[in-house]
Write a protein that holds these residues in place. Structure first.
Motif, PDB file in Angstrom:
ATOM      1  N   UNK A 105      -3.259   7.813 -16.152  1.00  0.00           N
ATOM      2  CA  UNK A 105      -4.472   6.867 -17.531  1.00  0.00           C
ATOM      3  C   UNK A 105      -4.695   5.527 -16.836  1.00  0.00           C
ATOM      4  N   UNK A 106      -4.752   4.698 -16.466  1.00  0.00           N
ATOM      5  CA  UNK A 106      -5.816   3.472 -16.252  1.00  0.00           C
ATOM      6  C   UNK A 106      -7.247   4.511 -15.952  1.00  0.00           C
ATOM      7  N   UNK A 107      -6.733   5.895 -14.772  1.00  0.00           N
ATOM      8  CA  UNK A 107      -8.263   5.766 -14.307  1.00  0.00           C
ATOM      9  C   UNK A 107      -9.304   6.364 -15.557  1.00  0.00           C
ATOM     10  N   UNK A 112     -13.420   6.851 -19.246  1.00  0.00           N
ATOM     11  CA  UNK A 112     -14.018   6.853 -20.573  1.00  0.00           C
ATOM     12  C   UNK A 112     -14.711   4.998 -21.305  1.00  0.00           C
ATOM     13  N   UNK A 113     -14.550   4.335 -20.185  1.00  0.00           N
ATOM     14  CA  UNK A 113     -14.967   2.970 -20.783  1.00  0.00           C
ATOM     15  C   UNK A 113     -16.366   3.302 -20.192  1.00  0.00           C
ATOM     16  N   UNK A 117     -19.608   2.640 -21.763  1.00  0.00           N
ATOM     17  CA  UNK A 117     -20.801   1.520 -21.514  1.00  0.00           C
ATOM     18  C   UNK A 117     -22.033   1.930 -21.146  1.00  0.00           C
ATOM     19  N   UNK A 118     -22.023   3.213 -20.854  1.00  0.00           N
ATOM     20  CA  UNK A 118     -23.318   3.951 -20.431  1.00  0.00           C
ATOM     21  C   UNK A 118     -23.937   4.805 -21.629  1.00  0.00           C
ATOM     22  N   UNK A 119     -23.397   5.058 -22.330  1.00  0.00           N
ATOM     23  CA  UNK A 119     -24.134   5.512 -23.452  1.00  0.00           C
ATOM     24  C   UNK A 119     -24.709   4.373 -24.659  1.00  0.00           C
ATOM     25  N   UNK A 120     -23.641   3.188 -24.520  1.00  0.00           N
ATOM     26  CA  UNK A 120     -24.198   1.781 -25.108  1.00  0.00           C
ATOM     27  C   UNK A 120     -25.414   1.177 -24.516  1.00  0.00           C
TER      28      UNK A 120
END
Length: 379
Positions: A105-107, A112-113, A117-120
């Motif tokens: 779940x952490x990975x 996802x983050x 971040x890449x999309x942002x």
């Protein structure tokens, strides 16, 4: 009457049922609105803490006070030991599985983050690029507005010089060119005699040295003729004309043009970027060149040979302002008058090499230090 009473009773019953149903629906909506701020995380945490404390409380009551609960009544110690072994077994199996699931779940959350971040960053880059393009459009509009005003001033100055105050004087540019050419042809008889003696020289190096001396002497006589003609009666009017032309070319050359290229390093421009920027600036210079007549080109050639025209000569050579000048029907002299300018002054755009564009860029970059290391005055 009985039928009416029965219908009225059924209507009141139906109305009461609808009111009760409406009450419960409103209560449910109110509770849902009150609890809508809660999310899965806080609720899950609260339930987990409640279960932990509840189990701890039950075990404390069982062990310390020996309180029996339904379905939790132990008759002997061996049964407790057996249940403890079963709990240890399930705990030893479930703990690694739960830990592994937590790690997954952490990975997944980190992935996802990272994606978000890449999309942002990509959205920010696109927004900055759009803003830069909008800024470039506004700057280009302001630049073109100033440029076309200066071109209008140039046209009016040229028309004022071209139109004489007295009738019968003709085109003033043409008369200036004829006066200069008359003086040059008068002084060229001696140079032609020297040039005729080149056939008696066998050494190629000596002939080249003699030709260079002849060119230097012919250039000196030409500059003297230009100084006598241009710096006399029409000095003020022509100075204003050439200063305005110099400011037009300087405005074009200093206009900030950014040609973006994917993969290029910031602060460094490739050959393609330099050529594209040069091409765009040359397009604006072509507008100015299209307004210059043949006689104006010849006067421009004369003016840039003098000491006060060196600044303008740089732009004439860089943007080929003498491209349309007829070299075969100009100076009929024995020395090489066209060599007084770089070949780029007469060349088409396709003949300008990347090396020449780079050299012009270096000269433009170093020109900002001329005020620190003065060599000669500019236009």
């Amino acid at each position: 009457m009985l039928l009416e009473k029965r219908l009225a009773a059924e209507y009141r019953k139906q109305l009461r049922n609808e009111r009760i149903s409406m009450f419960f629906r409103k209560a449910g909506m109110t509770i849902y609105e009150k609890c809508s701020w809660m999310r899965f995380g806080p609720v899950f945490l609260a339930v987990s803490l409640f279960l932990i404390f509840f189990v701890a409380f039950v075990l404390w009551l069982k062990i310390s006070i020996n309180v029996d609960f339904p379905f939790l009544k132990f008759t002997n110690v061996k049964q407790l030991e057996y249940m403890g072994q079963i709990g240890d077994f399930f705990g030893g199996v479930l703990n690694p599985l739960l830990s592994f699931m937590a790690l997954i779940a952490v990975l997944f959350t980190i992935k996802m983050q990272s994606k978000e971040l890449k999309e942002a960053k990509e959205e920010t880059r696109i927004a900055n690029r759009i803003q830069d393009k909008q800024t470039a459009v506004f700057e280009r509009q302001n630049f073109e507005s100033v440029l076309f005003r200066l071109l209008d001033v140039h046209s009016r100055l040229a028309e004022r010089i071209r139109t004489p105050n007295k009738l019968g004087d003709g085109d003033r540019f043409k008369s200036l060119v004829d006066n200069v050419l008359d003086l040059v042809n008068e002084n060229d008889s001696v140079l032609k005699l020297q040039h005729s003696n080149f056939d008696n020289i066998d050494s190629w190096f000596e002939r080249k040295a003699q030709q260079e001396r002849l060119n230097a002497e012919g250039l000196g006589k030409l500059i003297e003729a230009v100084r006598l003609v241009i710096n006399q009666e029409h000095k003020i009017l022509l100075s204003q004309y050439f200063r305005n032309m110099y400011q037009i070319l300087k405005l074009i050359d200093n206009f900030k043009l950014e040609v973006y290229e994917e993969g290029s390093e910031k602060g460094k421009k490739s050959k393609r970027q330099l050529r594209m920027e040069y091409f765009q600036r040359r397009q604006y210079c072509n507008i100015l060149r299209a307004q210059i007549s043949d006689d104006e080109l010849k006067v421009l050639y004369f003016n840039c040979l003098m000491h006060t025209g060196y600044g303008l000569k740089y732009y004439v050579e860089k943007y080929s302002l003498l491209k349309h000048m007829d070299q075969n029907d100009f100076l009929q002299v024995s020395w090489e008058w066209s060599a007084m300018y770089l070949k780029t002054a007469y060349a088409d755009y396709e003949l300008i090499t990347d090396f020449q564009i780079k050299e012009f860029q270096k000269a433009r970059s170093s020109s900002s230090f001329i005020h620190i290391f003065p060599h000669h005055s500019h236009q």
